[in-house]
Scaffold this active site. Sequence first.
Site, PDB file in Angstrom:
ATOM      1  N   GLU A 147       0.906  -1.307  -0.148  1.00  0.00           N
ATOM      2  CA  GLU A 147      -0.049  -0.042  -0.042  1.00  0.00           C
ATOM      3  C   GLU A 147       0.828   1.281  -0.118  1.00  0.00           C
ATOM      4  OE1 GLU A 147      -3.703   0.344  -0.029  1.00  0.00           O
ATOM      5  OE2 GLU A 147      -3.231  -1.622  -0.761  1.00  0.00           O
ATOM      6  N   SER A 173     -57.234 -24.881  28.279  1.00  0.00           N
ATOM      7  CA  SER A 173     -57.081 -25.814  29.453  1.00  0.00           C
ATOM      8  C   SER A 173     -55.596 -25.503  30.076  1.00  0.00           C
ATOM      9  CB  SER A 173     -57.403 -27.159  29.237  1.00  0.00           C
ATOM     10  OG  SER A 173     -58.395 -27.669  28.700  1.00  0.00           O
TER      11      SER A 173
END
Length: 828
Positions: free
Chosen positions: A99, A485
Amino acid sequence: MEIYRAQQRRRPQRSGAKLFFTILGAGALLALLGGLGYFFYLLGALPKVDRLADYRPPILSQVFGEDGSLVGEFYLERRTVVPVDKIPRRLIQAFVSAEDSNFYQHKGIDYLGIVRAAVKNVVSLRKKEGASTITQQVAKSMLLTPEKKFSRKIKEAILAKRMEERLTKDEILYIYLNQIYLGAGAYGVQLASETYFGKEVDQLNLAEMAMMAGLPKAPNTYSPIKHLDKAKERQGYVLERMVKEGYITQAEADHAKATPIEIRPLKKVNADQSAYFLEQVRQQLEQKYGEERLYKDGLKIYTTMNAEMQKGAYESVVNGLKALDKRQGFRGAARYLAESEVDAFCKKIEDGIDYLSLKQGSTYQGVVIAVDPAKRELTVRVGDRIGSITKKTMDWAGKLELVNAWGKPEAKRAIGLGAVLEVQVKEPDVNRAGALFNLDQVPESQAALIALDPLTGAVRAMVGGYDFKKSQFNRAMQAKRNPGSAFKPIIYAAALDKGLTPATVIEDSQVEYDSGQEKAWKPKNYDNVYRGPVTMREALTESINVVSVKILEQIGVQTAIEYAKKLGITSPLAANLTLALGSSSLTPLELTSAYAVFASGGYRTTPYFVTKVLDRDGRVLEEVAPPRIPVFTRMSSAAPAADGAEGDESAKPIELKLPAPAQEPVPVGAQGLSAVPVISPETSYLMTNLMESVVTSGTGSRARAVGRPVAGKTGTTNDMKDAWFVGYVPQLVAGVWVGYDQERSLGAGGSGGQAAAPIWTEFMQRALAGMPVKPFSAPQNVTFALIDPRTGRLAKEGTPGAIQECFISGTEPTSYSEGPAPAPEAAP
């Protein structure tokens, strides 16, 4: 005279030239002054470089389970910061070579590099190479916006010079290597190392370092996950640059090029299986700390989640919903594609496919590209992979017509070329071909599961629906549905505290009540069978509706409502007898928390998800101390030995009891968590014992497969719109709801015992694996007596059908059934 005239003719020319150069000079001066003004304006508007000295970039917040395992992440940029001394020197050299080869020589701007890049760009007649230094890249990333303007390049250069004056080269590299984006959602070298190679950054070899250093130029193009060949090519370039810069020898470069690259990404958290749990945590913490802090400040969030239980919960819900859905039949292809549309469709889903192979057990969308009616076999393309569906792997869909033609077949039960199907991987592919698929389909029904530690309230697992990506509505906490229930145990517990016992006999017979309307209300039993006199145990075991209504009538509706609130129910409850049949809507969390009171010995706890939060520097922001229910020893739940035998020593009572129920909470630490004794341990145990019968011989029989003592209750509403099963063992309580978001019947197999109980059972089998088997232990003040279930009175030894029943001491019957015991009926 002529000379004079000539001079006159030349004078205007000389004056015009002078005027031109005067204007030109003035323009140049103005331009210079304007340029200087603009330059000084930029200088004044530039951000301060000094703040980079305290580099604190956005870093991901991590979520951990109860065992410390990573279970989730929150982030805007997925980054983990590492100190520069942990970053290998050769990795730094690789980045510098690729770079910014003059990084250690220049002062922020590489003038030689600018000239070199300009020459290459002119020669190639296009912009082929940039000349930004690492320092300039840091300036752009940290201090400037990404706008592509000339002014930004000037700012970038000025800031780069300033950075070089105030920071060392290592400090600049520290920022750069932690800040840079390296593809696959990874920011910084540490997370990139984990993402691509499954390693800490200081464990990378030279080949891996060079490959990573090649990524900044184009992270997606050179991704070793997607394009390993291009990544290798770029790796070679980086290695040659390192040789040229004198960082490595040619032999080292050649060895690195020949080193096999193993793409072994760190196993990511399965966001699908824990999405609803994590979303609850996210909402809670975002409300408390704010979005900025949650997503950028690197919080360490410790939760109550048990990762294995959560995985089991998710997979149990998926499996249960698919099984239920398949019982309803095959609904056909999702859509049909023309032959020309297949490539484009498949490319859209390639990113969702494991880059190494199709994952066994996972479900994908595939397109039928070949049909063999004779073999009853389909060839399916999933992304860029090919596999087959055989007769055996689509048997569940019944007899289907296979059509070897493109387009939607006329017959409803048919599959043709171009059909888009859900397929589950039965056997993964090899080299992108040869996978074996099960024909699958996405369920239309939904489910929720929540599991709690009954002694603390810690939420161990939560699933709020089939697919979080398609619906973020958390049905475990937000959906209010009729429990049917499954509400009955609350009514029965209130009845026990009102003096009824498990042996109380109530007439199961048809009854009607004035409803205040033209037509009277006549509660019916689920099976339309009426059994005559039954005990409370039998009534709950068989989930007899009429008896539950009569019990509620006897104790009073308001008593039951107050009792439900005491157990933690906060939703409004119907103030009429339909409450006994679960007519009032509750969330799964509410109902499961109420059952946790029975499992804990009478204590109500507050469900919670987060135990501790640390900031990025390790400071504790909050910490939750779990409730501590007093530890005590109980006698075994086994019935006393007959004929006065000593029995098991563990069955002998001891002189230690839980505190009596009180309204004041037991102090337990931070965050307002408490364990409140709301009902007696004796009532809790009796309810547990009653619900054990539901599992051993009643509607919850599927839960017997857990293979240990289980207490629980099914629930099914009218027309089977809602199916429930809530149950527990001493260490864990869990609730499951199944239904459609837009209420409609679940159809065949849609009862609580058939749709919800199998999900609960699979989850508990997985959740309890490795946990010791524990019985439900009875408090000292519980006694057992042999009773005749036909009368609810004491029975003599040898009475047919007599059972050992449990009672709170002093409530057991004192008289025996009258008359001789009837002879057993002869077998037909």
